[in-house]
Design a protein around this motif. Sequence first.
Motif, PDB file in Angstrom:
ATOM      1  N   LEU A   1      -1.698  -4.281  -7.205  1.00 18.15           N
ATOM      2  CA  LEU A   1      -2.099  -3.060  -7.057  1.00 18.15           C
ATOM      3  C   LEU A   1      -1.530  -1.961  -8.215  1.00 18.15           C
ATOM      4  O   LEU A   1      -2.345  -1.293  -8.518  1.00 18.15           O
TER       5      LEU A   1
ATOM      6  N   GLU B   1      -3.630   0.608 -10.506  1.00 16.46           N
ATOM      7  CA  GLU B   1      -3.842   2.035 -10.368  1.00 16.46           C
ATOM      8  C   GLU B   1      -2.933   2.982 -11.215  1.00 16.46           C
ATOM      9  O   GLU B   1      -3.357   3.770 -11.546  1.00 16.46           O
TER      10      GLU B   1
ATOM     11  N   GLU C   1       0.859  -1.355   0.169  1.00 18.67           N
ATOM     12  CA  GLU C   1      -0.091  -0.035  -0.084  1.00 18.67           C
ATOM     13  C   GLU C   1       0.942   1.162  -0.011  1.00 18.67           C
ATOM     14  O   GLU C   1       0.552   2.233  -0.912  1.00 18.67           O
TER      15      GLU C   1
END
Length: 293
Positions: free
Chosen positions: A101, A105, A62
């Motif tokens: 991810l 993104e 993250e």
Amino acid sequence: MAISYEELTTKHPCFARGEKNGSGRIHLPISPSCNIECRFCERSFNNYEIRPGVSRTVITPEEALDAIRRALEVCPDIHVAGIAGPGDTLASPYALETFKLIKEEYPELVKCMSTNGLLLAEKAQEILDVGIDSLTVTVNAVDPEIEAKLNDGIIWHGKHYTGVEAAKILIEQQLKGIKILSDAGMTLKVNTVFVPEINGDHIEEVARTVAEAGATIYNIIPLIPNHKLKDCREPDCVELERVILKASKYIDVFRHCQRCRADAVGIPGGKDYGEEIYQNLQRLTRKDTFSHG
């Protein structure tokens, strides 16, 4: 589908033709652990050494997204998001989680990963599924007797192997993985750490073998004397050019490697923004963060 080799030459600094193509990269220090014991590798946390295996910290998947966002603000020429350590990218799940991810993104970024290749074959489908565009595999020898002089052992499926037995397993898995992924259309670069006293006369054979397995480009990295090979010498320019010419008979050879840190940010050879990007995340500073398991 992974992007083509031709497209990589315009977007990825490690595939540039000529000295550079003006493209930047962010190395995301995601992977803390390693599953092989290279005799020349000592992973460290610091902000001054310029070599692989060194980072200021290790971040979470993250946090990687936020690091990319901030890096693009200060260096819009970044086209590549890469994970090259500080441990091995397949020895823990975090690199593949991060690429998943990034695919969601930042789909416009080239996704690049480096690995020692021990788990490459068995993780091949996962690598394809997360959309990695280019892969680098470090293959230092294809003769187990030589590899055993460069690598003390491996941890494989929960068991510790050493010596020639470990080397045989590692080489077999590396070549098997390169073949699987090259057959699937992925562009593969192979790195070889050049230690004149150990694999200096063997690099031509490594180049031939990995080319036959499907590698596209080859990078010969001069040894940085360190760890258990601290008394070995770094090859000189004449020796390096000699092995490059031999390897070039079989495969394109990359000639301007910067031996980047695992948290390098920016255009290779230019300003490095790593301190700026990772300064608020520097919480891991102990070498025993790394484990061989």
